[in-house]
Design a protein around this motif. Sequence first.
Motif, PDB file in Angstrom:
ATOM      1  N   GLU A   1       0.828  -1.203   0.000  1.00 12.40           N
ATOM      2  CA  GLU A   1       0.000   0.000   0.000  1.00 12.40           C
ATOM      3  C   GLU A   1       0.864   1.255   0.000  1.00 12.40           C
ATOM      4  O   GLU A   1       0.588   2.210  -0.729  1.00 12.40           O
TER       5      GLU A   1
ATOM      6  N   ILE B   1       2.405   1.691  -3.554  1.00 13.02           N
ATOM      7  CA  ILE B   1       1.474   2.223  -4.553  1.00 13.02           C
ATOM      8  C   ILE B   1       1.149   3.689  -4.284  1.00 13.02           C
ATOM      9  O   ILE B   1       1.079   4.503  -5.210  1.00 13.02           O
ATOM     10  N   ASN B   2       0.975   4.039  -3.021  1.00 12.45           N
ATOM     11  CA  ASN B   2       0.714   5.452  -2.700  1.00 12.45           C
ATOM     12  C   ASN B   2       1.881   6.343  -3.106  1.00 12.45           C
ATOM     13  O   ASN B   2       1.681   7.478  -3.548  1.00 12.45           O
TER      14      ASN B   2
ATOM     15  N   LEU C   1       1.389   6.986  -6.754  1.00 13.59           N
ATOM     16  CA  LEU C   1       0.271   7.906  -7.000  1.00 13.59           C
ATOM     17  C   LEU C   1       0.603   9.339  -6.608  1.00 13.59           C
ATOM     18  O   LEU C   1       0.031  10.286  -7.162  1.00 13.59           O
TER      19      LEU C   1
ATOM     20  N   LYS D   1      -7.898  -3.449  -4.839  1.00  8.84           N
ATOM     21  CA  LYS D   1      -8.589  -2.280  -4.278  1.00  8.84           C
ATOM     22  C   LYS D   1      -8.120  -1.002  -4.979  1.00  8.84           C
ATOM     23  O   LYS D   1      -8.937  -0.149  -5.362  1.00  8.84           O
ATOM     24  N   PHE D   2      -6.812  -0.892  -5.172  1.00  7.75           N
ATOM     25  CA  PHE D   2      -6.272   0.280  -5.877  1.00  7.75           C
ATOM     26  C   PHE D   2      -6.700   0.282  -7.344  1.00  7.75           C
ATOM     27  O   PHE D   2      -6.986   1.336  -7.908  1.00  7.75           O
TER      28      PHE D   2
ATOM     29  N   GLN E   1     -10.012   1.768  -7.723  1.00  6.35           N
ATOM     30  CA  GLN E   1      -9.991   3.226  -7.525  1.00  6.35           C
ATOM     31  C   GLN E   1      -9.391   3.956  -8.729  1.00  6.35           C
ATOM     32  O   GLN E   1      -9.794   5.078  -9.039  1.00  6.35           O
ATOM     33  N   TYR E   2      -8.424   3.334  -9.379  1.00  9.76           N
ATOM     34  CA  TYR E   2      -7.694   3.971 -10.481  1.00  9.76           C
ATOM     35  C   TYR E   2      -7.651   3.042 -11.699  1.00  9.76           C
ATOM     36  O   TYR E   2      -6.574   2.610 -12.125  1.00  9.76           O
TER      37      TYR E   2
END
Length: 204
Positions: free
Chosen positions: A21, A24-25, A28, A55-56, A59-60
């Motif tokens: 997580e 990936i953040n 982004l 999940k990501f 969202q994207y």
Amino acid sequence: MESQTVVSICCLTYNHELYIEEAINSFLNQKTSFKFEIIIFDDCSTDSTTQIVNKFKLQYPDLIKIILPQENTFSKGKTSFYDLIRASKGKYVACCEGDDYWISEDKLQAQVDFLENNTGISICFHPSYTLINNEIIDSQYGYYGNKPSIIPAKRVVKSSSGFIPMPSIMIRSNEFRNLFNTYPDFFEKNLWHSTIQIIGASYG
């Protein structure tokens, strides 16, 4: 007309539920003047990594692409970076595995600017920190001076994969795609960290 993808962020992950997580953040959060994509190769994780990645993706959906092999690639003696780079659309590829992350939101922009202004260079990198249990145990990995400099390919070859921090790498993708087209059987099984670094260095 859709703008061209300039950078493909290629992320290999396997059982990185504690880290993916944050990785990936950090992708982004990049501030760029250009379009980039995120390609994640989840090598049949057995923990919750796949759920987090999905999940990501929800969202994207236009930004993130996920590659899910039917069997674990590493156990078959193959390398996921081959599939990642082949799936990429960018002029440049930035590598970052799922248990690493970037701490500068300007990382991609700085490296693209550098490569755009230095067309004879095919790979560039920067220092990184090594953390274990959130403690920095090495703040000098990949540090070779305060100013940008050209590293002789011989030094990279001599050090194998220990010379360049993998999450700091940005490469020109065309050289690799050309080699893949010429020697697909070899690179499908032999595109390890050291191979990427040596190929990049040999081109400049």
